[in-house]
Write an enzyme that holds these catalytic residues in place. Structure first.
Site, PDB file in Angstrom:
ATOM      1  N   PHE A 252      32.088  48.188  42.767  1.00  0.00           N
ATOM      2  CA  PHE A 252      32.062  46.916  42.617  1.00  0.00           C
ATOM      3  C   PHE A 252      31.264  46.243  41.488  1.00  0.00           C
ATOM      4  CE2 PHE A 252      31.844  47.865  47.143  1.00  0.00           C
ATOM      5  CZ  PHE A 252      33.236  47.386  47.393  1.00  0.00           C
ATOM      6  N   THR A 650      47.898  49.538  49.110  1.00  0.00           N
ATOM      7  CA  THR A 650      46.372  49.257  48.372  1.00  0.00           C
ATOM      8  C   THR A 650      46.338  47.989  47.751  1.00  0.00           C
ATOM      9  OG1 THR A 650      47.442  50.481  46.491  1.00  0.00           O
ATOM     10  CG2 THR A 650      46.389  51.762  48.216  1.00  0.00           C
ATOM     11  N   GLY A 717      45.647  43.787  36.650  1.00  0.00           N
ATOM     12  CA  GLY A 717      44.639  44.308  37.521  1.00  0.00           C
ATOM     13  C   GLY A 717      44.141  43.398  38.726  1.00  0.00           C
ATOM     14  N   GLU A 720      39.539  42.462  41.134  1.00  0.00           N
ATOM     15  CA  GLU A 720      38.591  41.249  41.338  1.00  0.00           C
ATOM     16  C   GLU A 720      38.924  39.941  41.454  1.00  0.00           C
ATOM     17  OE1 GLU A 720      35.292  42.268  37.881  1.00  0.00           O
ATOM     18  OE2 GLU A 720      37.201  43.276  37.054  1.00  0.00           O
TER      19      GLU A 720
END
Length: 753
Positions: A252, A650, A717, A720
């Site tokens: 993280f 995932t 991506g 986040e």
């Protein structure tokens, strides 16, 4: 739209499917070994001694009692420790410099820069002896004035300039004048506390020297960053450092850099001539590993009677440490989220005598979206307008500050899908109007946003004569399924069964891989893998053309199909095994190494620096106890535009995990600092409260699956994006349930009553 459908824009057999993690059996059976689970002959154990003041100088240290403990090998202090070289300076073009956590040269100075700074290392035959002996080391100090109270130092913050990786200040039009003349305005001050990292695996290092060669077992998000930083600090060639990190128990952002524990484990191993293991306690992580900075934000919005924004003002204050850290990119979200002719954005920061702050999931955007999205919601209340309608009225088709046309943006569809699935039309317009017994029920929304980035990676792909494929890349696996995703991609690209592909990773002896932060790893490694697979197919085609009666004479690669573990042209083809055996080869291996100038030129040409980001719509339902003010999140839906989804399972897990982390930000988490001493007073999971199962409802995650045209395989991506917008959606739902706007996180019952 559903998690069972293949990813849009791909015709493969595996990409997009909910494939189980290939390392799942190893992790669930206990076969996976983490950094603190590697044993060496004559292994010693290290423990840290921490300062008890925030700023000053060590006058003396009492180590005799520690040295007298049975099994103690050494007690290292600034008086006897071998020196390390300085950390150096940050450079965006040097990955090892990005790995600098602090400028403090541990045990080479008698100065103390924060409460909890390591001032000694005890090495012993057992972990227990090291911990006990460390507790016996004491120090006397000369105390210096320390600045540790964020709130009191806010007026002294100065504007940030030239910060790497930040879009920086924006001043478009005249935002202040437009704000003053707008029919509808909101002008709000928000604050968020400091947050600390609590990965499932606390930081740990096992360090082994062999002459001037160093082997380090480390849970890290940046293998090559740690490798380069250790080479610099200990004055040895980079190739002499091997970092192994096959499994990381969560990161993280907290494991993106080597902190004190890593450096001092290596130092202790060099000083004692023995392999050394150093594992941090949870309290030790709080002492030595940075977290997310506290912040204040001002968000002022001006709008016309039609809901069109005339002015956006977003300013912020964050902090760094005097000895390191970077300001948060808090106003990043306001660069791209809403259209307005007048926009003023400014970030400021101050330095405190605290441990350096660091990356934490969606740095800047996680807390910046709380301020912006709460203010948008409050403006909707003032105007009597549906908050989704207000957002869509100001949805831009190009970067509001840059003016560049978006390469990819489907936020309108995300809101439309989410509103229908969540039942937004059942939401009462009046605050406090929805009730279920003693519970006040509220519904809130917020926009999720995270800027998409891509770095470079190297990779090798080897095709063996038995039809198996080996992919090698020094990437990191923190539980998000990185090797599983690359296995799927390679299986589709080469047309081989999933079980025929093996991915080797987590080792700096492998080709250089992108770090696992900034949501960049999957896109960066995928680009390299695709390029390598193309080279591999070309090499196999070249071999096939040389064979008598080959069906591939005169054929080009784009004309070929890869399936059934071979090359095909129409119905004619050969398996890889046949081609390699006929050529007398036991394998074909290709390497892809990026050319940085070419990469940058291609980025400019293909993307034209157009804004590229993952976005989403967060829908939240809360229940607030009318008598006690207790807030419970009862329902959640997140609909995301994250490009092509490579692995449905995932991806859903990553997005859901981000939402859970955001629930903690909103309702329970905060680091408490004693303003007299700079001491963190809640450095444990018994006092720093993260969400538990009872705090988390069923989280419905959906994604649009629309490929991003300028990314490999169309992916963006998504590690986040899930956390962004979450605290605001909860605060907005509380506003709907109770009529009260909470401006300061966390949302505790005293702020609701």
């Amino acid at each position: 739209m559903t998690q069972d459908s293949p990813a849009g824009g791909t015709n493969g057999k595996y990409v997009g499917r909910p494939i189980a993690r290939i390392d799942g059996p190893a992790k669930t059976s206990g076969q996976a070994r983490f950094a603190a689970e590697y044993s060496y002959p004559d292994l010693a154990y290290a423990a840290l001694v921490y300062s008890t003041i925030a700023r000053g100088r060590i006058l003396s240290m009492e180590t005799a009692a520690a040295k007298a403990v049975d099994g103690v090998v050494a007690v290292l202090t600034h008086e006897n420790a071998p020196p390390m070289k300085p950390a150096g300076k940050l450079s965006p073009f040097d990955v090892s410099s990005i790995a600098i956590s602090t400028s403090v040269n541990y045990l080479a100075t008698d100065e103390v820069h924060w409460n909890g700074q390591p001032i000694a290392v005890v090495v012993a035959e057992t972990h227990e002896a090291a911990q006990y002996a460390a507790s016996l080391v004491t120090a006397t100090y000369q105390h210096w004035h320390a600045k540790v109270d964020f709130a009191s130092e806010v007026p002294n913050a100065i504007p940030d300039k030239g910060i790497p990786f930040m879009t920086g200040k924006a001043d478009k039009g005249d935002a202040m004048a437009a704000l003053a003349t707008s029919p509808f305005t909101v002008d709000l001050e928000f604050s968020t506390p400091q947050y600390n990292h609590n990965a499932l695996e606390p930081h740990a290092t096992t360090a082994v020297w062999d002459g001037d060669k160093l082997t380090v077992h480390e849970g890290t998000q940046s293998l090559t960053g740690v490798q380069g930083q250790l080479a610099k600090r200990f004055g040895i060639p980079k190739d002499n450092v091997r970092v192994l990190s096959p499994f990381v128990g969560g990161g993280f952002g907290g494991k993106a850099r080597p902190w004190a524990g890593t450096l001092l484990a290596v130092l202790a191993a060099r000083a004692t001539g023995r392999p050394v293991r150093l594992t941090l306690t949870r309290e030790g992580v709080y002492h030595t590993v940075g977290g997310r900075t506290a912040s204040t934000q001002r968000v002022a919005l001006g709008a016309g009677t039609d809901g069109q924004l005339a002015s956006i003002v977003h300013t912020s204050v964050s902090r760094t440490g005097y000895v390191g850290g970077m300001p948060e990119r808090i106003t990043e979200v306001s660069h791209e989220t809403y259209a307005a002719p007048n926009i003023y954005l400014q970030q400021s920061s101050m330095k405190l005598d605290l441990v350096s702050n660091t990356f934490m999931r969606a740095p800047g955007e996680a807390i910046g979206s709380f301020g912006l999205e709460s203010a948008i919601d409050e403006l909707a209340w003032d105007m009597g307008m549906d908050p989704i309608q207000l957002r869509m009225a100001n949805e831009p088709d190009r970067g509001p500050v840059s003016g560049k046309v978006f390469a990819h943006r489907h936020l309108r569809e995300a809101y439309a899908v989410g509103a229908e699935r969540f039942g937004w039309d059942q939401r009462e317009l009046r605050a406090g109007a929805m009730r279920d017994g003693r519970w006040l029920v509220g519904m809130g929304v917020a926009t999720a946003h995270h800027t998409a980035m891509q770095l470079t990676s190297s990779v090798t792909v080897r095709l063996n004569a038995d039809g198996t494929v080996v992919v090698r890349c020094a990437m990191q696996e923190m539980g998000m399924g990185a090797p599983t995703v690359q296995t799927q991609i390679v299986a589709d690209e080469l047309g081989v069964p999933l079980e025929a592909v093996r991915v080797e990773y987590g080792d700096t002896d492998l080709p250089w891989g992108a770090p696992a932060f900034g949501s960049v790893q999957t896109a960066s490694v995928t680009a390299a893998v695709l390029a390598a697979c193309t080279k591999l197919k070309q090499s196999v085609l070249t071999l096939a053309r040389k064979q008598p009666a080959s069906p591939f004479k005169g054929r080009k690669l784009p004309e070929l199909d890869t399936r059934d573990a071979g090359l095909f042209f129409g119905t004619r083809g050969q398996s890889y095994v046949e081609i390699l055996n006929a050529a007398g080869r036991n394998h074909v291996e290709v390497a892809y190494k990026p050319n940085m100038p070419a990469f940058l030129a291609r980025t400019v040409r293909d993307v034209g620096w157009r804004p590229k980001a993952a976005t989403g719509a967060q829908f939240c339902e809360v229940r607030v106890d009318a008598d006690t003010g207790e807030v419970r999140v009862s329902r959640w839906l997140g609909v995301f535009d994250v490009g092509t989804v490579i692995n449905a399972r995932t991806a859903e897990s990553q997005l859901r995990g981000g939402i859970i982390m955001g629930i903690g930000m909103a309702l329970t988490e905060r680091t408490l600092i004693d303003h007299r001493s700079g001491r963190i007073i809640n450095p444990s999971l018994s006092e720093y409260h993260i969400p538990v199962h009872a705090d988390v409802p069923h989280i419905d995650v959906q994604y649009l699956n629309k490929p991003e045209p300028n990314s490999p395989l169309g992916l963006l991506g998504l590690g986040e994006i899930g956390i962004t917008g979450v605290p605001a959606a909860i605060a907005n739902a509380v506003r709907h349930a109770t009529g009260k706007r909470v401006l300061d996180l966390p949302i505790t019952l005293d702020k609701v009553l």
